[in-house]
Design a protein around this motif. Structure first.
Motif, PDB file in Angstrom:
ATOM      1  N   PRO A 249       0.822  -1.216   0.000  1.00 44.53           N
ATOM      2  CA  PRO A 249       0.000   0.000   0.000  1.00 44.53           C
ATOM      3  C   PRO A 249       0.857   1.268   0.000  1.00 44.53           C
ATOM      4  O   PRO A 249       1.855   1.359   0.710  1.00 44.53           O
ATOM      5  CB  PRO A 249      -0.806  -0.127   1.301  1.00 44.53           C
ATOM      6  N   LYS A 250       0.432   2.242  -0.813  1.00 50.62           N
ATOM      7  CA  LYS A 250       1.117   3.528  -0.909  1.00 50.62           C
ATOM      8  C   LYS A 250       0.930   4.334   0.365  1.00 50.62           C
ATOM      9  O   LYS A 250      -0.146   4.322   0.957  1.00 50.62           O
ATOM     10  CB  LYS A 250       0.454   4.358  -2.007  1.00 50.62           C
ATOM     11  N   THR A 251       1.966   5.066   0.732  1.00 54.06           N
ATOM     12  CA  THR A 251       1.796   6.135   1.716  1.00 54.06           C
ATOM     13  C   THR A 251       2.123   7.429   0.970  1.00 54.06           C
ATOM     14  O   THR A 251       2.512   7.398  -0.198  1.00 54.06           O
ATOM     15  CB  THR A 251       2.772   5.985   2.898  1.00 54.06           C
ATOM     16  N   LEU A 252       1.998   8.554   1.655  1.00 55.73           N
ATOM     17  CA  LEU A 252       2.267   9.830   0.980  1.00 55.73           C
ATOM     18  C   LEU A 252       3.706   9.921   0.487  1.00 55.73           C
ATOM     19  O   LEU A 252       4.017  10.708  -0.400  1.00 55.73           O
ATOM     20  CB  LEU A 252       1.930  10.997   1.914  1.00 55.73           C
ATOM     21  N   GLN A 274       4.497   7.394 -17.879  1.00 56.45           N
ATOM     22  CA  GLN A 274       3.537   7.048 -18.936  1.00 56.45           C
ATOM     23  C   GLN A 274       2.203   7.774 -18.778  1.00 56.45           C
ATOM     24  O   GLN A 274       1.316   7.631 -19.608  1.00 56.45           O
ATOM     25  CB  GLN A 274       3.246   5.539 -18.896  1.00 56.45           C
ATOM     26  N   VAL A 275       2.076   8.508 -17.679  1.00 53.63           N
ATOM     27  CA  VAL A 275       0.778   9.114 -17.370  1.00 53.63           C
ATOM     28  C   VAL A 275       0.650  10.466 -18.059  1.00 53.63           C
ATOM     29  O   VAL A 275       1.534  11.304 -17.939  1.00 53.63           O
ATOM     30  CB  VAL A 275       0.641   9.280 -15.835  1.00 53.63           C
ATOM     31  N   PRO A 276      -0.449  10.674 -18.818  1.00 52.84           N
ATOM     32  CA  PRO A 276      -0.667  11.989 -19.439  1.00 52.84           C
ATOM     33  C   PRO A 276      -0.718  13.084 -18.363  1.00 52.84           C
ATOM     34  O   PRO A 276      -1.233  12.841 -17.265  1.00 52.84           O
ATOM     35  CB  PRO A 276      -2.037  11.845 -20.130  1.00 52.84           C
ATOM     36  N   ASP A 277      -0.171  14.258 -18.703  1.00 57.04           N
ATOM     37  CA  ASP A 277      -0.067  15.353 -17.724  1.00 57.04           C
ATOM     38  C   ASP A 277      -1.354  15.600 -16.947  1.00 57.04           C
ATOM     39  O   ASP A 277      -1.339  15.816 -15.743  1.00 57.04           O
ATOM     40  CB  ASP A 277       0.347  16.657 -18.429  1.00 57.04           C
ATOM     41  N   GLU A 278      -2.484  15.533 -17.677  1.00 56.05           N
ATOM     42  CA  GLU A 278      -3.739  15.912 -17.008  1.00 56.05           C
ATOM     43  C   GLU A 278      -4.198  14.868 -15.983  1.00 56.05           C
ATOM     44  O   GLU A 278      -5.151  15.102 -15.247  1.00 56.05           O
ATOM     45  CB  GLU A 278      -4.847  16.188 -18.043  1.00 56.05           C
ATOM     46  N   HIS A 279      -3.510  13.719 -15.949  1.00 56.98           N
ATOM     47  CA  HIS A 279      -3.913  12.677 -14.998  1.00 56.98           C
ATOM     48  C   HIS A 279      -2.872  12.416 -13.913  1.00 56.98           C
ATOM     49  O   HIS A 279      -3.043  11.505 -13.097  1.00 56.98           O
ATOM     50  CB  HIS A 279      -4.194  11.362 -15.739  1.00 56.98           C
ATOM     51  N   VAL A 280      -1.792  13.221 -13.896  1.00 55.78           N
ATOM     52  CA  VAL A 280      -0.708  12.959 -12.943  1.00 55.78           C
ATOM     53  C   VAL A 280      -1.186  13.042 -11.493  1.00 55.78           C
ATOM     54  O   VAL A 280      -0.843  12.202 -10.662  1.00 55.78           O
ATOM     55  CB  VAL A 280       0.494  13.897 -13.195  1.00 55.78           C
ATOM     56  N   ASN A 281      -2.029  14.048 -11.194  1.00 59.40           N
ATOM     57  CA  ASN A 281      -2.496  14.172  -9.814  1.00 59.40           C
ATOM     58  C   ASN A 281      -3.342  12.974  -9.399  1.00 59.40           C
ATOM     59  O   ASN A 281      -3.267  12.495  -8.274  1.00 59.40           O
ATOM     60  CB  ASN A 281      -3.286  15.466  -9.613  1.00 59.40           C
ATOM     61  N   GLU A 282      -4.134  12.480 -10.346  1.00 54.54           N
ATOM     62  CA  GLU A 282      -4.947  11.299 -10.089  1.00 54.54           C
ATOM     63  C   GLU A 282      -4.041  10.086  -9.838  1.00 54.54           C
ATOM     64  O   GLU A 282      -4.295   9.279  -8.946  1.00 54.54           O
ATOM     65  CB  GLU A 282      -5.830  11.057 -11.321  1.00 54.54           C
ATOM     66  N   PHE A 283      -2.967   9.984 -10.629  1.00 55.22           N
ATOM     67  CA  PHE A 283      -2.015   8.882 -10.466  1.00 55.22           C
ATOM     68  C   PHE A 283      -1.401   8.906  -9.064  1.00 55.22           C
ATOM     69  O   PHE A 283      -1.202   7.864  -8.440  1.00 55.22           O
ATOM     70  CB  PHE A 283      -0.897   8.990 -11.514  1.00 55.22           C
ATOM     71  N   LYS A 284      -1.115  10.125  -8.586  1.00 53.55           N
ATOM     72  CA  LYS A 284      -0.474  10.250  -7.276  1.00 53.55           C
ATOM     73  C   LYS A 284      -1.442  10.038  -6.122  1.00 53.55           C
ATOM     74  O   LYS A 284      -1.015   9.905  -4.979  1.00 53.55           O
ATOM     75  CB  LYS A 284       0.166  11.640  -7.147  1.00 53.55           C
ATOM     76  N   SER A 285      -2.748  10.035  -6.421  1.00 57.43           N
ATOM     77  CA  SER A 285      -3.713   9.924  -5.332  1.00 57.43           C
ATOM     78  C   SER A 285      -3.642   8.526  -4.738  1.00 57.43           C
ATOM     79  O   SER A 285      -3.406   7.537  -5.428  1.00 57.43           O
ATOM     80  CB  SER A 285      -5.134  10.181  -5.828  1.00 57.43           C
ATOM     81  N   ILE A 286      -3.842   8.459  -3.426  1.00 62.36           N
ATOM     82  CA  ILE A 286      -3.769   7.170  -2.744  1.00 62.36           C
ATOM     83  C   ILE A 286      -5.117   6.458  -2.847  1.00 62.36           C
ATOM     84  O   ILE A 286      -5.227   5.271  -2.614  1.00 62.36           O
ATOM     85  CB  ILE A 286      -3.328   7.383  -1.280  1.00 62.36           C
TER      86      ILE A 286
END
Length: 469
Positions: A249-252, A274-286
């Motif tokens: 599991p990811k932590t911050l 590989q993540v499109p710029d507009e989805h980077v924040n979503e990728f980083k979300s836990i």
């Protein structure tokens, strides 16, 4: 401008003259560049990404228990090979030579701990689990000398080198060594995705298969949590899974780590690049992507052979731009985790955080050398006295970056069992037997030396000078 085809033709003739490397390496490199130029970069269609089910990413706690009979355990272990990725140097931590020879605890290095662990396993079950070290041209000579000290141990140690590829001048696609750069700076090791062809090209793969070995457990040599796990091995053999990636599991702290997704019916690794710029924040979300790759990988040896022979392992290419003596160069790399989608019945296994304990910086060394961990039989285990499942966050200033400086600034490593966070900036020196609890910030003023006295207990304190002690 030269067309891609012309670039490739020129490159082939240039590379043909590089006598420092083998035909296998020349071909591997040309193929990598050709794939890069053809632009076959994997574009992920965001809408097709699905969260993997428990069948694909299996929770560790759902794995069947291991047979209790030691003879059965020996049978399992006799099918196993342990491989450590040993190509990295300790330069970021101010050390010369391979990173795996940095002392972790009690005067023992990463490599010492790894050998002790496998020695204990082999002694306990009467099995013969060999240790493979994948070196790079940067670590090969040193490692060969260092492993002589284990010659009397009951662990067979094999070393092989990963590929050596020429760095490319970014502007004209000419290999750097062809421009008179003859030293090590003209070359690079192309990432750990290279482990599969290198294992094959070295002859080690065929030798291991002929000895009846079936699985390799590969991990970074600096991950102290990557120890042999019988439940995972047993599961893979029972279920004929050719590949297993341990995720946790990811932590911050891990928001940039690659994650596993279901994509067009296959499990695959999704990396931040590989993540499109507009989805980077979503990728980083836990919330959406809850797990990340520990780079502890279990892979079937015959499957590796089949896929390497078919030239089927076409992992995403990671372009890594660098500068050497003012010349912009390109190194193309691949990652071993990205190979997951080429193997049959590949799975992830969602493991406890304890299997991911990497030492990337001296702040990690502080954790591992403190009373937060204990060392027994080569295993570093977390102290049960700590109730918080998360480790404290530790930020040390540049004065602590190199291992030598770090060690000289602590008379002894403080007690941190009850620490939540520590931030140290400036010229700070720690005495012996210090205890840190809660949130502690220590900042020496510019040009001033700040000494924390022996036996100090700092709890939820902000210290900006001797007056605050």
């Amino acid at each position: 401008m030269a067309t891609d085809a012309e670039k490739l033709t020129q490159l082939k003739s240039a590379v043909a003259g590089l006598n420092q490397i083998s035909e296998n390496e020349k071909n591997g490199f040309i193929n990598l560049v050709a794939r890069y130029l053809s632009g076959e970069a994997q574009h992920v269609e965001w809408s097709k990404i699905q969260t993997p089910t428990d069948e694909i990413v299996v929770p560790y706690d759902s794995l069947a228990p291991v047979p209790e009979d030691p003879a059965e355990t020996k049978k399992l272990l006799d099918k196993l090979v342990v491989l450590k990725l040993n190509g990295g140097l300790g330069t970021t931590m101010g050390c010369t030579g391979p990173k795996s020879v940095i002392e972790v605890r009690n005067g023992l290095t990463f490599l010492d701990l790894i050998v002790i662990q496998i020695e204990n396993l082999n002694a306990k079950y009467g099995c013969n689990v060999p240790l493979l070290l994948m070196n790079s041209f940067n670590t090969h000579d040193d490692t060969s000398k260092i492993i002589e000290k284990y010659s009397k141990s009951n662990v067979e140690i094999h070393t092989f080198n990963q590929s050596q590829y020429p760095r490319l001048c970014a502007d004209d696609f000419v290999p750097l060594p062809c421009k008179g750069k003859t030293d090590k700076d003209g070359w690079y090791p192309p990432g750990h995705g290279d482990v599969f062809p290198s294992l094959m090209n070295s002859g080690k793969l065929d030798a291991l298969i002929s000895q009846g070995k079936e699985y390799v457990f590969a991990a970074n040599s600096d991950n102290l949590g990557a120890i042999v796990d019988l439940k995972i091995l047993n599961h893979l053999i029972q279920n004929k899974n050719e590949y297993c990636m341990e995720v946790t599991p990811k932590t911050l702290a891990d928001v940039k780590g690659g994650t596993l997704i279901s994509y067009e019916g296959k499990v695959q690794l999704l990396e931040i690049a590989q993540v499109p710029d507009e989805h980077v924040n979503e990728f980083k979300s836990i919330e959406k992507f809850k797990i990340f790759n520990t780079n502890n990988l279990w892979v079937n040896l015959k499957a590796i052979k089949r896929l390497v022979e078919a030239d089927a392992l076409k992992m995403e290419i990671i372009p890594n731009p660098k500068e050497v003596d003012g010349i912009k160069v390109l190194q193309l790399e691949t990652a071993a985790g990205a190979a997951i989608r080429f193997f049959d019945h590949a799975i992830g296994c969602n493991v406890h955080r304890s299997r991911f304990l990497p030492v990337k910086a001296t702040s990690d060394l502080l954790l591992v050398q403190s009373d937060l961990y204990t060392l027994a039989d080569g295993f570093v285990t977390r102290n049960e006295a700590r109730k918080n499942p998360a480790n404290p966050t530790i930020e040390l200033g540049p004065e602590f970056k190199k291992v030598g400086n770090f060690l000289s600034r602590f008379k002894s490593i403080p007690s941190i069992i009850e620490l939540d966070s520590l931030k140290v900036t400036g010229d700070v020196w720690f005495g012996a037997n210090i205890t840190l609890k809660g949130k502690v910030t220590i900042a020496a003023k510019s040009g001033e030396k700040l000494e924390i006295p022996d036996g100090a207990v700092l709890e939820n304190k902000e210290i900006n000078g001797p007056g605050d002690l």
